[in-house]
Design a protein around this motif. Structure first.
Motif, PDB file in Angstrom:
ATOM      1  N   SER A   1      34.371  12.114  24.752  1.00 24.19           N
ATOM      2  CA  SER A   1      32.961  12.311  24.406  1.00 24.19           C
ATOM      3  C   SER A   1      32.783  12.969  23.045  1.00 24.19           C
ATOM      4  O   SER A   1      31.652  13.117  22.571  1.00 24.19           O
ATOM      5  CB  SER A   1      32.265  13.154  25.483  1.00 24.19           C
ATOM      6  N   GLY A   2      33.900  13.365  22.406  1.00 24.26           N
ATOM      7  CA  GLY A   2      33.843  13.938  21.075  1.00 24.26           C
ATOM      8  C   GLY A   2      34.400  12.982  20.050  1.00 24.26           C
ATOM      9  O   GLY A   2      33.708  12.072  19.580  1.00 24.26           O
TER      10      GLY A   2
ATOM     11  N   LEU B   1      28.425  23.337  16.058  1.00 24.73           N
ATOM     12  CA  LEU B   1      27.104  23.517  16.669  1.00 24.73           C
ATOM     13  C   LEU B   1      27.211  23.548  18.193  1.00 24.73           C
ATOM     14  O   LEU B   1      26.557  24.367  18.852  1.00 24.73           O
ATOM     15  CB  LEU B   1      26.160  22.392  16.240  1.00 24.73           C
ATOM     16  N   GLY B   2      28.030  22.681  18.767  1.00 20.12           N
ATOM     17  CA  GLY B   2      28.183  22.662  20.214  1.00 20.12           C
ATOM     18  C   GLY B   2      28.687  23.987  20.753  1.00 20.12           C
ATOM     19  O   GLY B   2      28.169  24.512  21.751  1.00 20.12           O
ATOM     20  N   VAL B   3      29.694  24.548  20.095  1.00 20.89           N
ATOM     21  CA  VAL B   3      30.250  25.835  20.533  1.00 20.89           C
ATOM     22  C   VAL B   3      29.198  26.938  20.447  1.00 20.89           C
ATOM     23  O   VAL B   3      29.139  27.836  21.296  1.00 20.89           O
ATOM     24  CB  VAL B   3      31.505  26.179  19.702  1.00 20.89           C
ATOM     25  N   ALA B   4      28.325  26.868  19.449  1.00 17.19           N
ATOM     26  CA  ALA B   4      27.259  27.861  19.309  1.00 17.19           C
ATOM     27  C   ALA B   4      26.306  27.837  20.503  1.00 17.19           C
ATOM     28  O   ALA B   4      25.628  28.837  20.781  1.00 17.19           O
ATOM     29  CB  ALA B   4      26.484  27.619  18.014  1.00 17.19           C
ATOM     30  N   PHE B   5      26.267  26.713  21.212  1.00 15.73           N
ATOM     31  CA  PHE B   5      25.403  26.586  22.387  1.00 15.73           C
ATOM     32  C   PHE B   5      26.195  26.624  23.695  1.00 15.73           C
ATOM     33  O   PHE B   5      25.678  26.249  24.740  1.00 15.73           O
ATOM     34  CB  PHE B   5      24.571  25.309  22.293  1.00 15.73           C
TER      35      PHE B   5
ATOM     36  N   VAL C   1      27.651  20.443  28.565  1.00 18.20           N
ATOM     37  CA  VAL C   1      27.054  20.857  27.284  1.00 18.20           C
ATOM     38  C   VAL C   1      27.797  20.188  26.123  1.00 18.20           C
ATOM     39  O   VAL C   1      27.200  19.548  25.250  1.00 18.20           O
ATOM     40  CB  VAL C   1      27.093  22.383  27.133  1.00 18.20           C
ATOM     41  N   GLY C   2      29.125  20.310  26.125  1.00 18.61           N
ATOM     42  CA  GLY C   2      29.905  19.704  25.048  1.00 18.61           C
ATOM     43  C   GLY C   2      29.812  18.195  25.032  1.00 18.61           C
ATOM     44  O   GLY C   2      29.720  17.577  23.961  1.00 18.61           O
TER      45      GLY C   2
ATOM     46  N   ALA D   1      29.428  25.230  24.395  1.00 18.58           N
ATOM     47  CA  ALA D   1      30.361  24.155  24.728  1.00 18.58           C
ATOM     48  C   ALA D   1      31.807  24.617  24.603  1.00 18.58           C
ATOM     49  O   ALA D   1      32.121  25.535  23.843  1.00 18.58           O
ATOM     50  CB  ALA D   1      30.130  22.952  23.818  1.00 18.58           C
ATOM     51  N   ASN D   2      32.684  23.947  25.350  1.00 18.32           N
ATOM     52  CA  ASN D   2      34.120  24.171  25.250  1.00 18.32           C
ATOM     53  C   ASN D   2      34.636  23.417  24.017  1.00 18.32           C
ATOM     54  O   ASN D   2      34.469  22.202  23.931  1.00 18.32           O
ATOM     55  CB  ASN D   2      34.809  23.648  26.509  1.00 18.32           C
TER      56      ASN D   2
END
Length: 338
Positions: free
Chosen positions: A245-246, A230-234, A187-188, A236-237
């Motif tokens: 990848s970040g 936004l990633g954490v809201a879905f 996900v992240g 993600a770590n």
């Protein structure tokens, strides 16, 4: 150990990854729907539209038959723009079902689907039956195709919910100039891959307007914060966004002229219209479409993303970028850790 690998998509990234795998000793079939492109790849070992002046390995075989590429392939890598991934995955799933074959599915796509907001792995999971796939792995990180082609030192991430599949990918790809790290946070990894294209557009705009290093550093740092939010809201770590990848992918995409998203932003900053920029580019600018998806997702989840919201207004509401920059700089004072 030699494996048969199918690579679906013969653009710059797909063809370069296929070439790397072929040079690693694997039996690689590179699929393209364009028969002329297939012929040039096989006869001249070139792909001039995407990789000018680059010679591909003579062991790499291109084909316009997706079934020929997929049959007996232990691994299938999908490397096409986000807008086409569902259709190609559906075709691949139909073939796998007909062949009663089970393969590991990889993708190297960086974007989000319009309307549904779905990530590439989610689209693949919906289109390729579970009975025909061992797992899904996202390959992402700081990696321009041009640099990999010249064998510049490159490190990226293979992410999968089942990390054993990511480790399998490491074995296939790793060599003396290309290194893959495994990660179980797909996900992240996919959010980082998609959203950094928006910040790259913003970085190009800044340069086009005449701003310098201080502005770029501020943008990249605060942009990463929005990506993580936004990633954490879905699910993600948050630590994924400090990795390849970040922040890694963000740095290379937001600072290089090799980035289509940066070049698009740079032209916007110089005053060109979005329609003219997209026509001039001749290839998909993923960040334009991802901006709309990310903005709508942030509104739906009530996630504050002022930079990405500003880029949305530039691209889709024809807002004055200089006014938006002034607004960002004049926002209420706050803690950096918010």
């Amino acid at each position: 150990m030699t494996e048969k690998i199918a690579v679906l998509g013969a653009g710059s990234w797909g063809s370069v990854l296929a070439n790397l795998l072929a040079e690693n000793g694997h039996d690689v079939r590179l699929w393209s729907h364009n028969p002329e492109q297939v012929n040039v790849l096989n006869d001249q070992h070139e792909n001039p539209k995407y990789m000018k002046d680059f010679k591909y390995s003579e062991t790499l075989i291109a084909t316009e038959s997706m079934e020929d590429a997929i049959q007996d392939a232990k691994v299938i890598l999908i490397a096409i723009p986000t807008g086409g991934i569902r259709e190609v995955a559906n075709q691949a799933g139909t073939i796998l079902s007909r062949l009663n074959q089970v393969s590991l599915i990889l993708h190297a796509t960086k974007g989000l689907e319009q309307v549904t907001y779905k990530r590439p792995s989610e689209m693949i999971a919906e289109e390729i039956p579970e009975t025909n796939r061992r797992g899904i792995v996202a390959i992402t990180g700081p990696s321009h195709a041009e640099d990999v082609a010249r064998k510049d030192l490159t490190a990226i991430t293979a992410a999968s919910a089942d990390e054993s599949h990511a480790k399998e990918v490491q074995v296939l790809f790793n060599n003396d100039y290309f290194r893959i790290y495994s990660n179980d946070d797909i996900v992240g990894a996919e959010f980082g891959a998609a959203l950094k294209n928006i910040i790259a557009i913003a970085a190009g705009i800044l340069v086009g307007l005449g701003y310098h290093d201080n502005a770029k550093a501020a943008l990249i740092t605060r942009g990463l914060n929005e990506i993580k939010r936004l990633g954490v809201a879905f699910g993600a770590n948050p630590f994924t966004f400090t990795g390849l990848s970040g922040v890694g992918d963000l740095i290379v995409t937001a600072t290089s002229v090799n980035s289509r998203n940066w070049r698009a932003g740079n032209q916007l900053g110089q005053g060109k219209s979005l329609d003219d920029v997209m026509a001039d580019m001749g290839m998909v600018i993923e960040g334009v479409y991802t901006t709309k998806a990310a903005y709508e997702m942030s509104q739906d989840r009530h996630v504050e993303m002022p930079i990405i919201e500003s880029i949305y207004k530039v691209l889709y509401e024809n807002a004055d970028v200089k006014v938006l920059i002034n607004g960002l700089m004049q926002r209420d004072m706050r803690s950096e850790l918010d």
